[in-house]
Design a protein around this motif. Structure first.
Motif, PDB file in Angstrom:
ATOM      1  N   LEU A  85       0.743  -1.294   0.195  1.00  0.00           N
ATOM      2  CA  LEU A  85       0.119  -0.049  -0.092  1.00  0.00           C
ATOM      3  C   LEU A  85       1.058   1.221  -0.074  1.00  0.00           C
ATOM      4  O   LEU A  85       0.511   2.345  -0.750  1.00  0.00           O
ATOM      5  N   ARG A  86       1.879   1.299   0.756  1.00  0.00           N
ATOM      6  CA  ARG A  86       2.873   2.192   0.730  1.00  0.00           C
ATOM      7  C   ARG A  86       3.258   2.779  -0.393  1.00  0.00           C
ATOM      8  O   ARG A  86       3.422   3.772  -0.905  1.00  0.00           O
ATOM      9  N   VAL A  87       3.800   1.433  -1.280  1.00  0.00           N
ATOM     10  CA  VAL A  87       4.342   1.606  -2.734  1.00  0.00           C
ATOM     11  C   VAL A  87       3.409   2.191  -3.481  1.00  0.00           C
ATOM     12  O   VAL A  87       3.563   3.192  -4.455  1.00  0.00           O
ATOM     13  N   ILE A  88       2.183   1.957  -3.355  1.00  0.00           N
ATOM     14  CA  ILE A  88       1.080   2.409  -4.352  1.00  0.00           C
ATOM     15  C   ILE A  88       0.862   3.729  -3.856  1.00  0.00           C
ATOM     16  O   ILE A  88       0.641   4.710  -4.839  1.00  0.00           O
ATOM     17  N   ARG A  89       0.718   4.264  -2.716  1.00  0.00           N
ATOM     18  CA  ARG A  89       0.682   5.338  -2.280  1.00  0.00           C
ATOM     19  C   ARG A  89       1.674   6.651  -2.751  1.00  0.00           C
ATOM     20  O   ARG A  89       1.729   7.517  -3.536  1.00  0.00           O
ATOM     21  N   PHE A  90       3.024   5.831  -2.451  1.00  0.00           N
ATOM     22  CA  PHE A  90       4.143   6.738  -3.039  1.00  0.00           C
ATOM     23  C   PHE A  90       4.209   6.768  -4.786  1.00  0.00           C
ATOM     24  O   PHE A  90       4.415   7.926  -5.089  1.00  0.00           O
ATOM     25  N   VAL A 240      13.619   6.191 -10.740  1.00  0.00           N
ATOM     26  CA  VAL A 240      13.259   5.755  -9.526  1.00  0.00           C
ATOM     27  C   VAL A 240      14.173   4.793  -8.887  1.00  0.00           C
ATOM     28  O   VAL A 240      14.808   4.817  -7.726  1.00  0.00           O
ATOM     29  N   LEU A 241      14.513   3.635  -9.790  1.00  0.00           N
ATOM     30  CA  LEU A 241      15.406   2.701  -9.225  1.00  0.00           C
ATOM     31  C   LEU A 241      16.756   3.110  -8.809  1.00  0.00           C
ATOM     32  O   LEU A 241      17.227   2.881  -7.964  1.00  0.00           O
ATOM     33  N   ILE A 242      17.136   3.949  -9.628  1.00  0.00           N
ATOM     34  CA  ILE A 242      18.704   4.283  -9.580  1.00  0.00           C
ATOM     35  C   ILE A 242      18.780   5.852  -8.631  1.00  0.00           C
ATOM     36  O   ILE A 242      19.602   5.631  -7.724  1.00  0.00           O
ATOM     37  N   LEU A 243      17.958   6.742  -8.754  1.00  0.00           N
ATOM     38  CA  LEU A 243      18.128   7.835  -7.966  1.00  0.00           C
ATOM     39  C   LEU A 243      17.197   7.815  -6.588  1.00  0.00           C
ATOM     40  O   LEU A 243      17.580   8.477  -5.705  1.00  0.00           O
ATOM     41  N   PRO A 246      17.349   2.470  -2.228  1.00  0.00           N
ATOM     42  CA  PRO A 246      16.435   1.337  -1.532  1.00  0.00           C
ATOM     43  C   PRO A 246      15.296   1.984  -1.203  1.00  0.00           C
ATOM     44  O   PRO A 246      14.221   1.303  -0.654  1.00  0.00           O
ATOM     45  N   ARG A 247      15.201   3.192  -0.507  1.00  0.00           N
ATOM     46  CA  ARG A 247      14.052   3.737   0.273  1.00  0.00           C
ATOM     47  C   ARG A 247      12.851   3.858  -0.371  1.00  0.00           C
ATOM     48  O   ARG A 247      11.780   3.775   0.081  1.00  0.00           O
ATOM     49  N   LEU A 251       5.562   1.286  -8.179  1.00  0.00           N
ATOM     50  CA  LEU A 251       4.994   0.183  -8.497  1.00  0.00           C
ATOM     51  C   LEU A 251       6.183  -0.812  -9.597  1.00  0.00           C
ATOM     52  O   LEU A 251       6.435  -1.857  -9.323  1.00  0.00           O
ATOM     53  N   GLU A 252       6.390   0.151 -10.373  1.00  0.00           N
ATOM     54  CA  GLU A 252       7.575  -0.242 -11.543  1.00  0.00           C
ATOM     55  C   GLU A 252       8.643  -1.262 -10.726  1.00  0.00           C
ATOM     56  O   GLU A 252       9.233  -2.233 -10.809  1.00  0.00           O
ATOM     57  N   VAL A 253       9.280  -0.375  -9.989  1.00  0.00           N
ATOM     58  CA  VAL A 253      10.545  -0.689  -9.227  1.00  0.00           C
ATOM     59  C   VAL A 253      10.030  -1.977  -8.140  1.00  0.00           C
ATOM     60  O   VAL A 253      11.131  -2.948  -8.135  1.00  0.00           O
TER      61      VAL A 253
END
Lengths: 570, 368
Positions: A85-90, A240-243, A246-247, A251-253
């Motif tokens: 859910l956090r991922v979706i929200r973000f 998003v993956l690189i910049l 890990p934090r 969704l893609e990542v």
């Protein structure tokens, strides 16, 4: 999926400028041509079936895997965890912030390009578009350098901006500035300036003119551009993956991590399914909005609406905007290039060395070789399929179904596509997992809509009477194609080829999912170098990014040069 | 008292002069027409008066007040654009009421005034329509209503009928003239069409070569054009090279012509002076006659006769020279080859002295 050049700026090129008369009159010849047109479609259609729809079906199956009967509970349970859910929200939140920020910065830029005439305008306009064609890894590498601890900016601010939300937002603005500027400028420059002047002579202050006249007229195109930027940022992957580090995960990542790091394919598939639904909804909203852009206004040619800035205020406004463009757009790329030469030519020189450090180490030169090989094959295949699709569509007269069918891959994220391949391409007769061919098929699928959109308008712009004249002079349909149609459309074919080549060179999302570790492409190698410690690795990432950037810029310049005059589509 | 004073306006475009020292005054309630070929700077002058463009020098005074630093929206000068510039996202009523809303008038008053204006232009009941659906003529009327609604001190009209086709134009021209008169607004109308200028305006200002070449009542301008250019612009093409040998006598290829300079009321320099020049023989000054030899009567051979409806163009040859003369004939057209006698009325002739700087053959070139 990188927010690459994925969408049409206007739908004009999709409509035939001269309606083809074939197929309408019902004569035997026309019917024969129509049958031939369908025959031409068979190969592209089969390709789409195998390498687009079948993987999607695979994702749907995998996400419902282990269900004896249709019971969505386990699927929901997987998705409704606090982490997801956090991922979706973000994902939504960062897309929204990026969109707002891009609009705020780019709208004044669009105004400047729409209304002012100034020295160097053409060049700056081209420069602004460059980021749009750069692969996500290159952009990420550039901002990694600009925002990293050793850059002047970070020292000045006293913070390392890498792996922050700010870094993601800045990179997204960098990417999408051109989207907004090009879409809005195109519309704004055709807005009759007399409307604003009429309002002024009727007693409206400049501020009221903006609120009462300019903004309402621009609103449809601004909202549409915003929607497009939102979709791009929503499906943003490499940046998003690189910049983000890990934090942060969109969704893609998250799909990528669940697949590559945790091998949790069912969850990845469930996320992909969700991603597909989201993009489907957003894309249809976007398509609806786009249809509403064109108001029946009297449109003015650009030369009639632009003028030189006159007052100090106008000149200042122009200067500030150009400054924003230079700082935001040119500086990161310049920094990337300069830093890649940070150790003289050493970073470049080591690209040619084969210093095996680990099991999965692959010499950089091999990655370049892989990329070139794949890009060339992609170009050939995409061009062949694109030409068949375009010819069939144009021969039949335009069909929205074919249009929609072959534009569909545009709305699907590359990571999702990669996951679909992982799930489905492992059994004979499609045991393609880990092969170069599979990467090529993925790239072809991503490139195909661009190739079609390059070729089709050019074919459609050929007046029917040209074909008819050739036929009356005794040319068979094949001769007409060879002697009339293709020679007229060759520039468009070249544009399509360059598109396919540069897209393949820069593709990261799908490739990162399906490339075997010992078979990296340039973007994959850059990502690996960036995630390893040590200044040499870092330097090599910058050097490769610079090379890739040059390839893409050269491709971009070629496209701009070759593009037939007329409305622009991406 | 002069209401609008345009004082020595200069403007260049891409280095070429567009307006050179243009001055003009307009009385309150007067309608002035700026007449000139396209590219003569008429529209630019309008835009300068409205404040949409800035002149390089010169001033615009409105009611005695210098407008130089007054922003467009505070001038009380409304410009009606050639393509009307109707706001496509607003209805007819919203378009017409726009200026009133800018003035902060109460809603009920705006509504009443909008209805009144739409009634005036013959579009009562069009309030809620979208302007996009209107025909060309209807758009023109909405634009007029929108321009008149806020009761502007000065109304500027840029080719108000220029975007309409010919038939509609003639009909709307009468309406426009009537409405402008009824409202009593002070107005400047830019047009390239002399019929429009003559039927709309109290006075006509002719612009040529970045200058005002003549200002006057339509009839004065037509009867006494100030320069050969004005004559040709108005369609008076019987211009002959001539040498003025005495106060009331010029020598032309036709022979010696008497003039009646006492009739000249226009005190322009070109009506005085001697030597090389051009004489204008207006069509209404040429009469076929049976009289014998006397002043201003000539014998000529008809070399061509072109029937043009109300007028006939006769090409007359006298000696070595061929002249085309347009005349209004009441009875039958002479046959080609016939010998005719024509009398030229001295009172209608105009004389223009050549520019002493001009090369001698400039006069002949004017004919071609």
């Amino acid at each position: 999926m990188k927010p690459g050049p994925t969408w049409s700026y206007d739908d004009a090129p999709l409509k035939p400028r001269f309606r083809s008369q074939g197929g309408k009159q019902g004569s035997d010849g026309a019917r024969g041509r129509s049958v031939a047109a369908y025959a031409l479609l068979v190969v592209p259609f089969v390709f789409l079936l195998i390498f687009y729809f079948y993987p999607l079906v695979g994702i749907a199956r995998a996400s419902l895997l282990g269900l004896d009967h249709l019971d969505l509970a386990p699927l929901m349970a997987r998705l409704i965890s606090p982490g997801i859910l956090r991922v979706i929200r973000f994902t939504f939140w960062q897309a929204l912030l990026s969109t707002v920020l891009t609009l705020v910065l780019a709208l004044p830029g669009a105004y400047v390009f729409a209304r002012y005439r100034f020295p160097g305008k053409q060049m700056i306009q081209a420069l602004v578009t460059v980021p749009f064609v750069l692969p996500a890894v290159v952009v990420a590498a550039a901002f990694n350098t600009v925002l990293g601890p050793t850059s002047g900016l970070s020292r000045w601010l006293g913070v390392d901006l890498r792996y922050t939300l700010a870094a993601i937002l800045i990179a997204h603005v960098f990417y999408n500035y051109a989207v907004v500027v090009r879409m809005v400028r195109g519309f704004w420059s055709t807005l009759d300036p007399y409307l604003e002047e009429a309002a002024r002579t009727l007693g409206a202050s400049p501020w009221r003119v903006f609120w009462e006249i300019t903004l309402p007229l621009l609103l449809p195109v601004v909202v549409t551009a915003g929607a497009l930027v939102f979709i791009f940022c929503f499906t943003s992957f490499g940046v998003v993956l690189i910049l983000g580090g890990p934090r942060f995960a969109t969704l893609e990542v998250e799909i990528y991590r669940q697949t590559i790091n945790f091998a949790n394919l069912p969850l990845a598939a469930a996320l992909s399914l969700m991603q597909i639904l989201f993009t489907l909804v957003m894309t249809s909203v976007y398509a609806r909005l786009q249809r509403h852009i064109s108001r029946p206004l009297e449109l003015k040619p650009q030369w009639a609406t632009e003028r030189s800035p006159r007052t100090p205020l106008e000149i200042g406004f122009l200067a500030v905007n150009i400054l924003v463009m230079v700082v935001l757009l040119a500086l990161p790329l310049l920094t990337l290039v300069i830093r890649s030469f940070g150790a003289g030519l050493q970073y470049y020189a080591t690209l040619f060395e084969d210093s095996r450090q680990g099991v999965f180490y692959v010499p950089p030169l091999a990655a370049v070789g892989n990329s070139l090989k794949i890009a060339l094959m992609t170009t050939g295949l995409a061009l062949a399929l694109g030409l068949m699709t375009s010819l069939a569509t144009y021969r039949r007269g335009s069909s929205w179904l074919i249009d929609a069918l072959f534009m569909l891959p545009l709305g699907t994220s590359a990571v999702t596509l990669g996951l679909g391949y992982l799930l489905t391409m492992d059994r004979p007769p499609l045991a393609l997992r880990g092969t170069v061919a599979l990467i090529m098929f993925a790239h072809t699928l991503v490139a195909l809509p661009f190739v079609v959109r390059s070729i089709l308008p050019s074919l459609q712009s050929i007046q029917p009477n040209l074909r008819e004249a050739a036929a009356l002079l005794g040319a068979s349909p094949v001769r007409v194609l060879a002697e009339v149609e293709l020679p007229i459309a060759w520039r468009a074919l070249a544009v399509g080829a360059v598109f396919a080549f540069t897209i393949s060179m820069g593709e990261f999302g799908a490739t990162s999912m399906i490339a075997r570790p010992e078979m990296p492409t340039i973007p994959v190698a850059i990502y690996r170098f960036l995630s390893r410690p040590g200044s040499l690795n870092y330097g090599q990432a910058l050097a490769m990014s610079t090379i890739l950037m040059v390839v893409c810029v050269v491709g971009f310049v070629a496209i701009e040069r070759l593009r037939p005059p007329g409305p622009q589509a991406f | 008292m002069t209401f609008l004073e345009i004082d020595a306006i200069c403007k260049t475009y891409d280095g070429a002069p567009l307006l050179r020292d243009v001055s003009l005054s307009v009385e309150r309630g007067e309608i002035i027409s700026l007449l000139g070929a396209s590219g003569s700077g008429k529209t630019t002058l309008l835009r300068i008066i409205a404040g949409l463009e800035v002149s390089e020098s010169g001033r615009v005074l409105l009611d005695g007040q210098d407008m130089t630093h007054i922003p467009v929206h505070q001038r009380g000068v409304v410009l009606m654009f050639q393509e009307y510039a109707l706001f496509p996202h607003r209805t007819v009523a919203e378009n017409v009421g726009f200026g009133l809303r800018m003035q902060g008038r109460p809603r009920s008053e705006i509504q009443a005034r909008v209805s009144e204006m739409l009634g005036l232009v013959g579009l009562a009941g069009f309030d809620g329509r979208s302007v996009v659906q209107l025909s060309g003529g209807e758009r023109q009327r909405v634009a007029l209503a929108r321009s008149l609604a806020p009761e502007p001190g000065l109304l500027l009209l840029d080719e108000p009928l220029g975007s309409l086709d010919r038939n509609l134009r003639e009909r709307l021209l009468e309406d426009l003239a009537l409405i402008l008169r009824r409202v009593g607004v002070t107005a400047i109308v830019v047009t390239h069409d002399q019929t429009e200028a003559f039927s709309l305006a109290d006075r006509v200002a002719l612009l040529h070569d970045a200058r005002v070449v003549q200002v006057g009542a339509p009839e004065t301008i037509y009867r006494r054009p100030a320069t050969p250019w004005v004559a040709r612009f108005l369609g008076l093409t019987n211009l002959l090279p001539a040498v003025r040998v005495a106060r009331d006598q010029v020598d032309t290829a036709l022979g010696s012509l008497s003039l009646d300079s006492a009739q000249w009321t226009v005190g322009t320099a070109s009506t005085d002076g001697y030597g090389r020049g051009i004489v204008l023989i207006p069509p209404w000054g040429i009469h076929l006659t049976d009289e014998g030899a006397r002043a201003n009567v000539f014998t000529a051979t008809v070399s061509r006769a072109i029937f043009q409806g109300r007028t006939t163009e006769l090409w007359l040859r006298t000696g070595e020279t061929t002249l085309a003369l347009t005349l209004e004939l009441t009875d039958g057209t002479p046959r080609v080859g016939a010998a005719v006698r024509v009398w030229i009325d001295p009172g209608t002739l105009c004389w223009f002295q050549s520019d002493p700087e001009a090369p001698p053959d400039a006069v002949t070139q004017m004919r071609s």
